[in-house]
Design an enzyme around this catalytic site. Sequence first.
Site, mmCIF file in Angstrom:
data_model
loop_
_atom_site.group_PDB
_atom_site.id
_atom_site.type_symbol
_atom_site.label_atom_id
_atom_site.label_comp_id
_atom_site.label_asym_id
_atom_site.label_seq_id
_atom_site.Cartn_x
_atom_site.Cartn_y
_atom_site.Cartn_z
ATOM 1 N N HIS A 179 0.822 -1.203 0.000
ATOM 2 C CA HIS A 179 0.000 0.000 0.000
ATOM 3 C C HIS A 179 0.858 1.256 0.000
ATOM 4 C CE1 HIS A 179 -2.840 3.084 1.212
ATOM 5 N NE2 HIS A 179 -3.786 2.275 0.791
ATOM 6 N N HIS B 273 -7.559 -1.833 -4.082
ATOM 7 C CA HIS B 273 -6.249 -1.575 -4.684
ATOM 8 C C HIS B 273 -5.794 -2.735 -5.568
ATOM 9 C CE1 HIS B 273 -5.435 2.212 -2.807
ATOM 10 N NE2 HIS B 273 -5.590 1.728 -1.593
#
Length: 293
Positions: A180, A242
């Site tokens: 991330h 994501h």
Amino acid sequence: MKKLLTLLPLAALIAFNGIAFAHGPERKPESRRAILVVSFGTSLSEARHAIDALVEEARRAFPGEEVRLAYTSNIIRRKIAEEEGLSIPSPLEALAKLQDEGFTHVYVQPTHIIPGEELDDIDRVVTAFASIKGKYGFEKIVLGQPLLAGDDDCADLAAALYRTYRDRIGDDRAVVFMGHGSPHAANAFYSQMQLALEKISDRFFLGTVEAFPSFDDMADRLRKSGARRVTLVPLMIVAGDHARNDMADADDPQSWLSLLKEKGFRVQAVLDGLGENDEVRALFLRHLKALVN
Ligand code: CO
């Protein structure tokens, strides 16, 4: 008979206390333990099993203990409540409820990868509860470590990832992990993780969506390696937004999959969150056991 005699004073004590303190101060509650698993959360119901698998892992390891789940993302909690009518508490809410229900010892175990901003927020809540003395407080409340909290954690995660993905590396084949990334100082763990992966194989690469190492840093090193075939893997507990969009969306020209294809690589994507990986769950459990025992 002897057993009965030893029990008699206890029975008398209970009866006595019952009468003596009926109108007096409330008695100290007996010890009751609970584990609170805290995750960022995901709004994708099909990806949620990666988080639930960690909760199940905790239940299996501590049968008979109360194990509950909280999400830190308010946006995700509200979305799930609105769309699915499912109420998942925040850490604050979950702890207040455990306190109200009479739990005395609480072990808060995050599912986060790095000790970043999210963990700081959880830590503030835990510290606040720990400061409450008297009948609205816990006797004990502690916070566990995220997946990566030290050198050993990086090495162990790298070894676990090697065992999981060794079939996907070779002369012209590489694995790219997408983390991330964070503006927090703990983002350095991604660089440390890259080093730990490199120590095991020069066919492992790591980039992050939002920080360093960036996609370009990763892609540059990947190009120099000579690998032509790439497997993309999320370095996230859940293969959520994501992973599905920024990493693997073939229709989005800005996804990592599209960008690498554009550079001439043959690309495949794995949509498994780390929570679905037995070996990663074992690392999570190691931190939980260190916390509870
Ligand atoms: Co994000």
